[in-house]
Motif scaffolding. Structure first.
Motif, mmCIF file in Angstrom:
data_model
loop_
_atom_site.group_PDB
_atom_site.id
_atom_site.type_symbol
_atom_site.label_atom_id
_atom_site.label_comp_id
_atom_site.label_asym_id
_atom_site.label_seq_id
_atom_site.Cartn_x
_atom_site.Cartn_y
_atom_site.Cartn_z
ATOM 1 N N PRO A 49 -20.164 -50.630 -5.992
ATOM 2 C CA PRO A 49 -19.032 -51.264 -6.591
ATOM 3 C C PRO A 49 -17.912 -50.216 -7.046
ATOM 4 C CG PRO A 49 -21.035 -52.451 -7.300
ATOM 5 C CD PRO A 49 -21.457 -51.231 -6.550
ATOM 6 N N ARG A 50 -16.465 -50.207 -6.880
ATOM 7 C CA ARG A 50 -15.797 -49.320 -7.124
ATOM 8 C C ARG A 50 -15.451 -49.084 -8.502
ATOM 9 N NH1 ARG A 50 -10.870 -50.868 -4.073
ATOM 10 N NH2 ARG A 50 -12.291 -49.878 -2.245
ATOM 11 N N ARG A 51 -15.465 -47.912 -8.983
ATOM 12 C CA ARG A 51 -14.867 -47.558 -10.199
ATOM 13 C C ARG A 51 -13.948 -46.123 -9.985
ATOM 14 N NH1 ARG A 51 -19.556 -44.659 -13.841
ATOM 15 N NH2 ARG A 51 -20.545 -43.143 -12.045
ATOM 16 N N ALA A 52 -13.151 -45.944 -11.005
ATOM 17 C CA ALA A 52 -12.340 -44.588 -11.078
ATOM 18 C C ALA A 52 -13.411 -43.400 -10.664
ATOM 19 C CB ALA A 52 -11.677 -44.600 -12.245
ATOM 20 N N PRO A 53 -12.768 -42.471 -10.099
ATOM 21 C CA PRO A 53 -13.490 -41.127 -9.979
ATOM 22 C C PRO A 53 -13.896 -40.536 -11.281
ATOM 23 C CG PRO A 53 -11.244 -41.207 -8.497
ATOM 24 C CD PRO A 53 -11.235 -42.566 -9.275
ATOM 25 N N GLN A 54 -15.004 -40.156 -11.207
ATOM 26 C CA GLN A 54 -15.567 -39.417 -12.416
ATOM 27 C C GLN A 54 -15.113 -38.001 -12.605
ATOM 28 O OE1 GLN A 54 -17.179 -41.386 -15.026
ATOM 29 N NE2 GLN A 54 -16.097 -42.861 -13.588
ATOM 30 N N VAL A 55 -14.220 -37.227 -13.589
ATOM 31 C CA VAL A 55 -13.745 -36.136 -13.405
ATOM 32 C C VAL A 55 -14.495 -35.406 -14.771
ATOM 33 C CG1 VAL A 55 -11.580 -34.714 -14.033
ATOM 34 C CG2 VAL A 55 -11.374 -36.890 -12.733
ATOM 35 N N CYS A 56 -14.986 -34.265 -14.620
ATOM 36 C CA CYS A 56 -15.611 -33.538 -15.644
ATOM 37 C C CYS A 56 -15.656 -31.974 -15.138
ATOM 38 C CB CYS A 56 -17.203 -33.974 -15.650
ATOM 39 S SG CYS A 56 -18.371 -33.538 -14.364
ATOM 40 N N TYR A 57 -15.755 -31.427 -16.054
ATOM 41 C CA TYR A 57 -16.033 -29.726 -16.190
ATOM 42 C C TYR A 57 -17.534 -29.402 -16.090
ATOM 43 C CZ TYR A 57 -10.998 -29.849 -17.914
ATOM 44 O OH TYR A 57 -9.802 -30.266 -18.054
ATOM 45 N N ARG A 58 -17.658 -28.538 -14.775
ATOM 46 C CA ARG A 58 -18.982 -27.998 -14.570
ATOM 47 C C ARG A 58 -19.242 -26.667 -14.443
ATOM 48 N NH1 ARG A 58 -21.990 -32.401 -11.892
ATOM 49 N NH2 ARG A 58 -23.683 -30.583 -11.326
ATOM 50 N N THR A 59 -20.093 -25.806 -14.624
ATOM 51 C CA THR A 59 -20.679 -24.502 -14.299
ATOM 52 C C THR A 59 -21.540 -24.554 -13.216
ATOM 53 O OG1 THR A 59 -22.478 -24.659 -15.934
ATOM 54 C CG2 THR A 59 -20.298 -24.035 -16.818
ATOM 55 N N GLY A 60 -21.628 -23.607 -12.453
ATOM 56 C CA GLY A 60 -22.536 -23.530 -11.300
ATOM 57 C C GLY A 60 -21.583 -22.832 -10.054
ATOM 58 N N GLU A 61 -22.376 -23.113 -8.952
ATOM 59 C CA GLU A 61 -22.049 -22.465 -7.503
ATOM 60 C C GLU A 61 -21.194 -23.577 -7.138
ATOM 61 O OE1 GLU A 61 -21.930 -19.446 -6.669
ATOM 62 O OE2 GLU A 61 -23.026 -18.827 -8.411
ATOM 63 N N ALA A 62 -19.865 -22.927 -6.387
ATOM 64 C CA ALA A 62 -19.099 -24.282 -5.774
ATOM 65 C C ALA A 62 -19.998 -24.797 -4.647
ATOM 66 C CB ALA A 62 -17.904 -23.467 -5.252
ATOM 67 N N GLY B 143 -12.227 -45.810 -1.224
ATOM 68 C CA GLY B 143 -10.949 -46.229 -1.556
ATOM 69 C C GLY B 143 -10.070 -45.086 -2.371
ATOM 70 N N TRP B 144 -10.427 -44.082 -2.451
ATOM 71 C CA TRP B 144 -9.715 -42.965 -3.287
ATOM 72 C C TRP B 144 -9.402 -41.685 -2.122
ATOM 73 C CZ3 TRP B 144 -8.452 -44.419 -7.690
ATOM 74 C CH2 TRP B 144 -9.215 -45.421 -8.372
ATOM 75 N N GLY C 152 -4.969 -44.142 -4.435
ATOM 76 C CA GLY C 152 -5.990 -45.238 -4.174
ATOM 77 C C GLY C 152 -5.491 -46.237 -3.323
ATOM 78 N N ASP C 153 -6.539 -47.181 -2.770
ATOM 79 C CA ASP C 153 -6.189 -48.143 -2.003
ATOM 80 C C ASP C 153 -5.769 -49.544 -2.711
ATOM 81 O OD1 ASP C 153 -8.481 -49.164 -2.901
ATOM 82 O OD2 ASP C 153 -9.427 -49.465 -1.169
ATOM 83 N N GLN C 154 -5.653 -49.330 -4.297
ATOM 84 C CA GLN C 154 -4.990 -50.326 -4.857
ATOM 85 C C GLN C 154 -4.107 -49.792 -5.790
ATOM 86 O OE1 GLN C 154 -8.100 -52.526 -6.881
ATOM 87 N NE2 GLN C 154 -9.391 -52.718 -5.106
ATOM 88 N N ALA C 155 -3.057 -50.423 -6.380
ATOM 89 C CA ALA C 155 -2.077 -49.831 -7.283
ATOM 90 C C ALA C 155 -2.588 -49.672 -8.696
ATOM 91 C CB ALA C 155 -0.884 -50.947 -7.270
ATOM 92 N N ALA D 7 -8.867 -49.863 -11.685
ATOM 93 C CA ALA D 7 -9.655 -50.490 -12.344
ATOM 94 C C ALA D 7 -9.631 -50.622 -14.098
ATOM 95 C CB ALA D 7 -11.220 -49.972 -12.383
ATOM 96 N N GLN D 8 -8.581 -49.862 -14.538
ATOM 97 C CA GLN D 8 -8.112 -49.759 -15.721
ATOM 98 C C GLN D 8 -9.167 -49.433 -16.739
ATOM 99 O OE1 GLN D 8 -5.498 -52.960 -17.147
ATOM 100 N NE2 GLN D 8 -4.462 -53.217 -15.124
ATOM 101 N N ASP D 9 -10.193 -48.442 -16.056
ATOM 102 C CA ASP D 9 -11.064 -48.027 -17.041
ATOM 103 C C ASP D 9 -10.876 -46.477 -17.178
ATOM 104 O OD1 ASP D 9 -11.762 -46.935 -14.407
ATOM 105 O OD2 ASP D 9 -13.703 -47.432 -14.420
#
Length: 334
Positions: A14-27, A92-93, A192-195, A229-231
């Motif tokens: 089920p769709r939710r917004a992309p999860q954005v975070c800062y991570r260390t490690g190899e690309a 959808g993103w 996104g495929d929705q406004a 999703a307004q989350d």
């Protein structure tokens, strides 16, 4: 020449917004994780990658061990390239990035126009056609006086190139000056495929209504965007601007205080509870390297536990010393 890749190992959820975070490690390891839509490294010291989902951002971090920024979605991801344009899509993103050299395209105005024309044409071919958030990084942003300032040339070109790209309303956006090659323009976006739902700040004049003193063409962005999703709230570059005027010239602490007040006002306007938490990554663009430690101390005290990425960047107005953008995810119960 078109190049592509496929990451099919995840079943759609089920769709939710992309999860954005800062991570260390190899690309390479982060790009191999299921659902990776985009990955960003910051500064010239970041290893390059040919993966279309990876962008080496021209802004230098103040920390030698700066993390990468990771966008993940709950779906398989496909990606590809068409010359200088790179993209990825899933669930959808849509992520699209474009980097151009102004020397090859007739200068800053013509290059900004071309960038937005190309982005417009590409997004129009995709299912995800609602542009929600845009980032613009350009060199020497404050060079030139009056209408000859490079940022104003960029605004002119962007407006000329967008056409009806944002007919439903402007996206959230950031425009920051990097300290790399002054002819290098980087633009990337999330669609996104929705406004989404545009959010303005009642303490500030909407950017597209700025008076003539700020240039022939006013900036074209919303102060924030609540994703479909307004989350999550995607927050535009936010600085010490009240009404349409810059506040607290030459006073870093006062500008930071005003900026935080503007951020809290945006949260209230979006119907979100006050405050930021460890799931709310923020970028802090600092004009003068000598101010970085002070800005970090101030924000760590005021925003304990919030992930902060401090970058050396020039704000679009010369008198502004700092700008903040980022993401605010809804807390349970909001």
């Amino acid at each position: 020449m078109m190049q592509g890749c496929e990451n099919p190992q995840m079943d759609p959820l089920p769709r939710r917004a992309p999860q954005v975070c800062y991570r260390t490690g190899e690309a390479a390891a982060l790009l191999a994780e299921p659902g990776t839509l985009a990955l960003f490294g910051f500064g010239a010291g970041t290893p390059a990658s040919a993966d279309p989902r990876y962008l080496q951002v021209a802004l230098e971090p103040f920390d030698a061990d700066a993390p990468l920024e990771l966008w993940r979605v709950d779906a398989p991801v496909s990606c590809g390239s068409d010359g200088a344009l790179h993209w990825s899509a899933g669930g959808g993103w849509l992520f699209v990035a474009l980097e151009l050299d102004e020397r090859e395209h007739g200068g800053p105005t013509a290059t900004a126009r071309l960038a937005y024309e190309r982005l417009h044409r590409f997004v129009a071919t995709r299912a995800a056609q609602h542009v929600l958030r845009v980032w613009n990084y350009l060199g020497a942003i404050n060079h030139g006086d009056g209408d000859a300032e490079r940022y104003k040339h960029f605004c002119d070109g962007r407006a000329a190139g967008m056409g009806d790209f944002f007919a439903e309303g402007f996206p959230a956006a950031t425009a920051i000056g990097h300290h790399g090659d002054e002819h290098r323009l980087q633009v990337y976006l999330l669609a996104g495929d929705q406004a989404g739902l545009r959010v303005e700040n009642p303490r500030q004049v909407s950017a597209w209504r700025y008076p003539r003193q700020y240039g022939r063409t006013p900036p074209s962005f919303a102060r924030a965007m609540a994703l479909p999703a307004q989350d999550v709230l995607a927050i535009s570059g936010t600085a010490a601007v009240v009404g349409h005027a810059s506040a607290h010239q030459d006073d870093l602490d006062a500008q930071l205080e005003e900026t935080l007040l503007n951020l809290e006002t945006l949260l209230a306007s979006a119907g979100m509870a006050a405050g930021f938490d460890p799931r709310s990554p923020l970028k802090v663009y600092v004009r003068h390297a000598a101010d970085a430690a002070r800005a970090r101390d101030f924000l760590q005290h005021r925003l304990p536990g919030v992930p902060l990425l401090l970058l050396h960047g020039n704000i679009c107005r010369r008198e502004l010393l700092v700008e903040i953008d980022g993401w605010r995810y809804a807390w349970s119960g909001e």
